[in-house]
Scaffold this motif. Structure first.
Motif, mmCIF file in Angstrom:
data_model
loop_
_atom_site.group_PDB
_atom_site.id
_atom_site.type_symbol
_atom_site.label_atom_id
_atom_site.label_comp_id
_atom_site.label_asym_id
_atom_site.label_seq_id
_atom_site.Cartn_x
_atom_site.Cartn_y
_atom_site.Cartn_z
ATOM 1 N N VAL A 38 59.586 80.459 39.983
ATOM 2 C CA VAL A 38 60.807 79.777 40.414
ATOM 3 C C VAL A 38 61.225 78.763 39.353
ATOM 4 O O VAL A 38 60.390 78.039 38.808
ATOM 5 C CB VAL A 38 60.575 78.997 41.741
ATOM 6 N N ASP A 56 58.091 82.496 51.988
ATOM 7 C CA ASP A 56 59.490 82.304 52.392
ATOM 8 C C ASP A 56 60.031 81.049 51.736
ATOM 9 O O ASP A 56 59.277 80.144 51.381
ATOM 10 C CB ASP A 56 59.577 82.095 53.909
ATOM 11 N N MET A 57 61.361 80.972 51.627
ATOM 12 C CA MET A 57 61.918 79.726 51.101
ATOM 13 C C MET A 57 63.020 79.220 52.020
ATOM 14 O O MET A 57 63.636 79.973 52.764
ATOM 15 C CB MET A 57 62.426 79.915 49.681
ATOM 16 N N LYS A 58 63.238 77.932 51.935
ATOM 17 C CA LYS A 58 64.239 77.283 52.769
ATOM 18 C C LYS A 58 65.554 77.223 52.011
ATOM 19 O O LYS A 58 65.569 76.911 50.827
ATOM 20 C CB LYS A 58 63.773 75.835 53.037
ATOM 21 N N ARG A 160 69.283 79.005 41.108
ATOM 22 C CA ARG A 160 67.835 79.242 41.140
ATOM 23 C C ARG A 160 67.551 80.593 40.507
ATOM 24 O O ARG A 160 68.194 81.595 40.839
ATOM 25 C CB ARG A 160 67.320 79.211 42.578
#
Ligand SMILES: *Cc1c(COP(=O)(O)O)cnc(C)c1O
Length: 356
Positions: A38, A56-58, A160
């Motif tokens: 990332v 998982d990502m927020k 990102r």
């Protein structure tokens, strides 16, 4: 070997999930390696890349990419050679194409060297996920999306970049039935067909579904204006052998994705003394060659399958059966030769693999 210009932070998983993988049953793109990379872009610069456990990502509900589609990706593979080394195939080309996708989609650019470095780092981290088993490889998915939490339409200020990887088994594509599409369009001149951007794939799903309902695995896209010229097949570049010549639509347009597999096939053909024509390819020419028997090979070229043979072309109400796959000397030879370079049984005389 790997350049250390960029500081990288690493947070390893406590316990690898590798023991839970069923190596004899690996569906494409559903099994994920332990880590992901990332890197965020903010205030005009890229942060240091971080390798973290795959999880998982927020996201903020207003995340710009979800609403307006500033989202691009790449797809490439790493292989375990016969001597146990890890080889990445032509990732410099993916870096270049990714940069071009950034430009077209008005996204922050990722320097090519940084892209290559990130790919090498994540592959190195999860190198054990490439088993020494015939045909197995690691599919690598770099992608980038706009992360402004603002619902006005403008190029995002924040992005990102991420990479995750999936171990995949040998990909045997069944020979395909394809339909020449004359109503729907994948890409128009002046549009974004040349960029590997998310929306292109969303737009192709509905026409592809209509084709599937009629028994076609994929569509052959034609130009948006006249539907007289062939562009691509599904999400692969399309190539023909007619009268011993390799013919493929020229990517000198903004409607065709410049494929790395296709480029490699062309370079091999030229080296083997086969005439190659990159030019406009008329539907009529292909149909005529299918009728008179001079069309001996048709295939899609792309990273997932390398070569996906096409066995039948549907055009309007007619269907044209093509010569048996076993008789296709050129594409079978190319397929095996490319595999041999990737797996290290053939000398890499073109400098296409990077060992890490
Ligand atoms: C990715 C892709 C290709 C194939 O490119 P490769 O670099 O060979 O994998 C061809 N067409 C489209 C539309 C694609 O998205």
């Amino acid at each position: 070997m790997i350049q250390s210009k960029y500081a990288i932070k690493t947070n390893k998983v406590e316990k690898s999930a590798i023991d839970r993988v069923d190596w004899d049953n690996l569906p494409f793109g559903k099994v994920f390696s332990d880590h992901m990379l990332v890197m965020d872009y903010e205030n005009g610069e890229w942060s240091s890349p971080e390798i973290v456990p795959f999880e998982d990502m927020k996201l903020h509900p207003a995340t710009s990419a979800i609403h307006y589609g500033q989202s691009i990706f790449e797809g490439l593979k790493a292989y375990r050679t016969n001597t146990g080394e890890i080889a990445i195939f032509r990732h410099d080309m993916n870096a270049k194409r990714f940069k071009e996708s950034c430009q077209r989609m008005c996204m922050a650019e990722l320097p090519e060297g940084l892209f290559e470095y990130c790919v090498e780092q994540i592959v190195d981290m999860d190198r054990d996920w490439i088993p020494q088993k015939e045909g197995y490889s690691l599919y690598i998915r770099p992608f980038m999306f706009a992360t402004d939490d603002f619902i006005g339409i403008k190029p995002s200020d924040k992005y990102r970049f991420m990479i995750f990887t999936c171990p995949v088994g040998a990909y045997y594509s069944e020979p395909l039935n394809v339909k020449i599409e004359e109503k729907y369009t994948r890409a128009a001149e002046g549009g974004v067909g040349r960029a590997k951007t998310a929306g292109n794939y969303a737009a192709s799903l509905y026409p592809a579904k209509l084709g599937k309902d009629k028994g076609f695995h994929q569509l052959v896209w034609t130009d948006a204006k006249t539907h007289k010229f062939i562009e691509e097949s599904g999400t692969m570049n399309i190539m023909f052998v007619i009268d011993g010549k390799l013919i493929t639509p020229s990517e000198d347009t903004d409607t065709i994705l410049p494929g790395i597999t296709k480029r490699s096939v062309i370079e091999l053909a030229k080296d083997w003394g086969m005439p190659v024509e990159e030019r406009k390819v008329e539907v009529e020419e292909i149909i005529k060659a299918a009728k008179d028997g001079t069309l001996t090979e048709v295939f899609g070229a792309g990273t997932a399958a390398t070569i996906a043979q096409i066995k039948m072309i549907g055009y309007r109400e007619e269907q044209f059966d093509l010569p048996p796959v076993g008789e296709r000397k050129f594409s079978n030879k190319v397929y095996h030769y490319l595999d041999a370079i990737k797996f290290g049984t053939e000398e890499d005389k073109y400098g296409w693999v990077k060992k890490i």
